[in-house]
Design a protein around this motif. Structure first.
Motif, PDB file in Angstrom:
ATOM      1  N   GLY A   1       0.832  -1.195   0.000  1.00 19.13           N
ATOM      2  CA  GLY A   1       0.000   0.000   0.000  1.00 19.13           C
ATOM      3  C   GLY A   1       0.862   1.239   0.000  1.00 19.13           C
ATOM      4  N   PRO A   2       0.255   2.413   0.073  1.00 20.70           N
ATOM      5  CA  PRO A   2       1.034   3.651   0.018  1.00 20.70           C
ATOM      6  C   PRO A   2       1.916   3.875   1.239  1.00 20.70           C
ATOM      7  N   ASN A   3       1.623   3.194   2.366  1.00 16.92           N
ATOM      8  CA  ASN A   3       2.377   3.445   3.590  1.00 16.92           C
ATOM      9  C   ASN A   3       3.042   2.213   4.176  1.00 16.92           C
ATOM     10  N   GLY A   4       3.046   1.096   3.449  1.00 19.45           N
ATOM     11  CA  GLY A   4       3.648  -0.113   3.977  1.00 19.45           C
ATOM     12  C   GLY A   4       3.096  -1.350   3.303  1.00 19.45           C
ATOM     13  N   ILE A   5       3.214  -2.484   4.007  1.00 17.73           N
ATOM     14  CA  ILE A   5       2.829  -3.782   3.454  1.00 17.73           C
ATOM     15  C   ILE A   5       1.866  -4.488   4.391  1.00 17.73           C
ATOM     16  N   LEU A   6       0.774  -5.007   3.817  1.00 15.68           N
ATOM     17  CA  LEU A   6      -0.145  -5.870   4.546  1.00 15.68           C
ATOM     18  C   LEU A   6       0.290  -7.297   4.262  1.00 15.68           C
ATOM     19  N   LEU A   7       0.546  -8.054   5.316  1.00 17.90           N
ATOM     20  CA  LEU A   7       1.081  -9.399   5.214  1.00 17.90           C
ATOM     21  C   LEU A   7       0.078 -10.386   5.805  1.00 17.90           C
ATOM     22  N   ARG A   8      -0.267 -11.428   5.032  1.00 16.99           N
ATOM     23  CA  ARG A   8      -1.165 -12.466   5.528  1.00 16.99           C
ATOM     24  C   ARG A   8      -0.489 -13.818   5.336  1.00 16.99           C
ATOM     25  N   VAL A   9      -0.384 -14.579   6.426  1.00 15.70           N
ATOM     26  CA  VAL A   9       0.246 -15.900   6.406  1.00 15.70           C
ATOM     27  C   VAL A   9      -0.778 -16.928   6.845  1.00 15.70           C
ATOM     28  N   GLU A  10      -0.844 -18.047   6.114  1.00 10.89           N
ATOM     29  CA  GLU A  10      -1.705 -19.168   6.494  1.00 10.89           C
ATOM     30  C   GLU A  10      -0.855 -20.431   6.524  1.00 10.89           C
ATOM     31  N   ILE A  11      -0.847 -21.104   7.662  1.00 14.04           N
ATOM     32  CA  ILE A  11      -0.076 -22.333   7.843  1.00 14.04           C
ATOM     33  C   ILE A  11      -1.061 -23.481   8.075  1.00 14.04           C
ATOM     34  N   ALA A  12      -0.868 -24.586   7.363  1.00 12.31           N
ATOM     35  CA  ALA A  12      -1.757 -25.747   7.439  1.00 12.31           C
ATOM     36  C   ALA A  12      -1.554 -26.500   8.757  1.00 12.31           C
ATOM     37  N   PRO A  13      -2.550 -27.260   9.195  1.00  7.82           N
ATOM     38  CA  PRO A  13      -2.383 -28.093  10.396  1.00  7.82           C
ATOM     39  C   PRO A  13      -1.127 -28.964  10.291  1.00  7.82           C
ATOM     40  N   GLY A  14      -0.396 -29.035  11.379  1.00  6.65           N
ATOM     41  CA  GLY A  14       0.847 -29.803  11.413  1.00  6.65           C
ATOM     42  C   GLY A  14       2.044 -29.058  10.858  1.00  6.65           C
ATOM     43  N   GLY A  15       1.848 -27.831  10.387  1.00  5.20           N
ATOM     44  CA  GLY A  15       2.935 -27.078   9.774  1.00  5.20           C
ATOM     45  C   GLY A  15       3.981 -26.581  10.756  1.00  5.20           C
ATOM     46  N   LEU A  16       3.553 -26.194  11.945  1.00  3.87           N
ATOM     47  CA  LEU A  16       4.465 -25.663  12.962  1.00  3.87           C
ATOM     48  C   LEU A  16       4.204 -26.356  14.297  1.00  3.87           C
ATOM     49  N   THR A  17       5.163 -26.260  15.197  1.00  2.00           N
ATOM     50  CA  THR A  17       4.912 -26.722  16.561  1.00  2.00           C
ATOM     51  C   THR A  17       4.018 -25.682  17.237  1.00  2.00           C
ATOM     52  N   PRO A  18       3.153 -26.088  18.151  1.00  2.00           N
ATOM     53  CA  PRO A  18       2.273 -25.124  18.824  1.00  2.00           C
ATOM     54  C   PRO A  18       3.071 -24.054  19.573  1.00  2.00           C
ATOM     55  N   GLY A  19       2.548 -22.840  19.579  1.00  4.89           N
ATOM     56  CA  GLY A  19       3.159 -21.739  20.313  1.00  4.89           C
ATOM     57  C   GLY A  19       3.614 -20.614  19.406  1.00  4.89           C
ATOM     58  N   TRP A  20       4.390 -19.693  19.995  1.00  8.25           N
ATOM     59  CA  TRP A  20       4.877 -18.509  19.295  1.00  8.25           C
ATOM     60  C   TRP A  20       6.115 -18.825  18.472  1.00  8.25           C
ATOM     61  N   HIS A  21       6.225 -18.142  17.324  1.00  8.27           N
ATOM     62  CA  HIS A  21       7.371 -18.298  16.430  1.00  8.27           C
ATOM     63  C   HIS A  21       7.778 -16.928  15.898  1.00  8.27           C
ATOM     64  N   GLY A  22       9.098 -16.695  15.857  1.00  6.45           N
ATOM     65  CA  GLY A  22       9.603 -15.475  15.246  1.00  6.45           C
ATOM     66  C   GLY A  22       9.326 -15.480  13.754  1.00  6.45           C
ATOM     67  N   LEU A  23       9.022 -14.320  13.212  1.00  4.73           N
ATOM     68  CA  LEU A  23       8.700 -14.166  11.792  1.00  4.73           C
ATOM     69  C   LEU A  23       9.475 -12.959  11.281  1.00  4.73           C
ATOM     70  N   HIS A  24      10.265 -13.160  10.240  1.00  2.00           N
ATOM     71  CA  HIS A  24      11.105 -12.082   9.716  1.00  2.00           C
ATOM     72  C   HIS A  24      11.117 -12.083   8.199  1.00  2.00           C
ATOM     73  N   LEU A  25      11.405 -10.924   7.629  1.00  2.00           N
ATOM     74  CA  LEU A  25      11.641 -10.789   6.194  1.00  2.00           C
ATOM     75  C   LEU A  25      13.150 -10.788   5.983  1.00  2.00           C
ATOM     76  N   HIS A  26      13.622 -11.663   5.093  1.00  2.00           N
ATOM     77  CA  HIS A  26      15.058 -11.794   4.851  1.00  2.00           C
ATOM     78  C   HIS A  26      15.428 -11.256   3.475  1.00  2.00           C
TER      79      HIS A  26
END
Length: 195
Positions: free
Chosen positions: A72-97
Motif C-alpha cells: 500500500g502507500p504506507n507499507g505492506i499488509l502481510l497475511r500468512v496461512e499455515i496448514a495443520p501440522g505445519g508448525l509446533t504449537p506456540g509462538w514463532h519469530g517471523l522475519h523478512l530476509h
C-alpha cells in the motif's frame, strides 16, 4: 572570534541569496478539492498496489502454507496461512530476509540476514532499531496451524522485489524483539521465496 563572525556573515549571505532566487508559486484559480471530495474505493478508485506471494516450505521441503503481501502507500499488509501440522504449537519469530532463496532446505541460511539489517539493531522494541525485516511473532495453535495478518510500515514492496528478491522466514521459537541478532528465536524452520 573574527573567524566565527566571518562564517556567520557568509552563512547569512548564502541564506539571503537563496531566498532571493525563490519565486512564489501561483495558486490555481479553482480551489483544491477537500478530502471528502477526493475519489476513493467507493468510486472505484484504489491506490496502485503491488502484490506478492510466497509458498512456505517446512524443514523437510514440503509446502506447509502460504504468504500473501499487498503493498500500500504506507507499507505492506502481510497475511500468512499455515496448514495443520505445519508448525509446533506456540509462538514463532517471523522475519523478512534479504535474499529470495530457500534452496538449502532444513537450514534456510541462503536467505541471508534480515531486510534492512542493522548491527545491534534487531527487534521491534530495540531503541537502536528496528530492522526493516522485523515483524511481530506468529502463533500456531495446538494442531500446528496458524492464521496471521499484520501491517508493517518498516519496508516497502520495492525493497522486497529487488534483483535478488527476498524471503519470509519462520523460526522455531519466539522473538523477544530485543536480543541480538534474532531475538532468541532459534533455528529457521520454514521459508518462503517472495515472488
Amino acid at each position: 572570534m573574527l573567524d566565527r563572525l566571518a562564517i556567520s556573515l557568509f552563512a547569512l549571505s548564502l541564506a539571503a541569496c537563496s531566498q532571493e532566487a525563490a519565486q512564489p508559486q501561483e495558486l490555481p484559480d479553482e480551489p483544491l478539492p477537500t478530502v471528502a471530495e477526493m475519489p476513493g474505493p467507493a468510486d472505484g478508485v484504489y491506490p496502485s498496489m503491488m502484490r506478492s506471494t510466497a509458498s512456505i516450505i517446512g524443514d523437510e521441503g514440503t509446502e506447509i502454507g502460504t504468504a500473501n503481501l499487498l503493498g500500500g502507500p504506507n507499507g505492506i499488509l502481510l497475511r500468512v496461512e499455515i496448514a495443520p501440522g505445519g508448525l509446533t504449537p506456540g509462538w514463532h519469530g517471523l522475519h523478512l530476509h534479504m535474499v529470495g532463496d530457500c534452496s538449502d532446505i532444513g537450514t534456510f541460511k541462503a536467505s541471508g540476514g534480515h531486510v534492512g539489517m542493522i548491527e545491534g539493531g534487531h527487534g521491534l522494541l530495540n531503541p537502536k532499531g528496528p530492522e526493516s525485516g522485523d515483524i511481530p511473532n506468529i502463533w500456531a495453535g495446538a494442531d500446528g496451524a496458524a492464521g496471521y495478518e499484520a501491517f508493517t510500515t518498516l519496508t516497502q514492496m520495492s525493497d522486497l522485489t529487488d534483483a535478488d528478491g527476498s524471503a519470509i522466514l519462520i523460526h522455531e521459537g519466539e522473538d523477544d524483539h530485543m536480543s541480538q541478532p534474532i531475538g532468541g528465536a532459534g533455528a529457521r524452520v520454514a521459508c518462503g521465496v517472495i515472488k
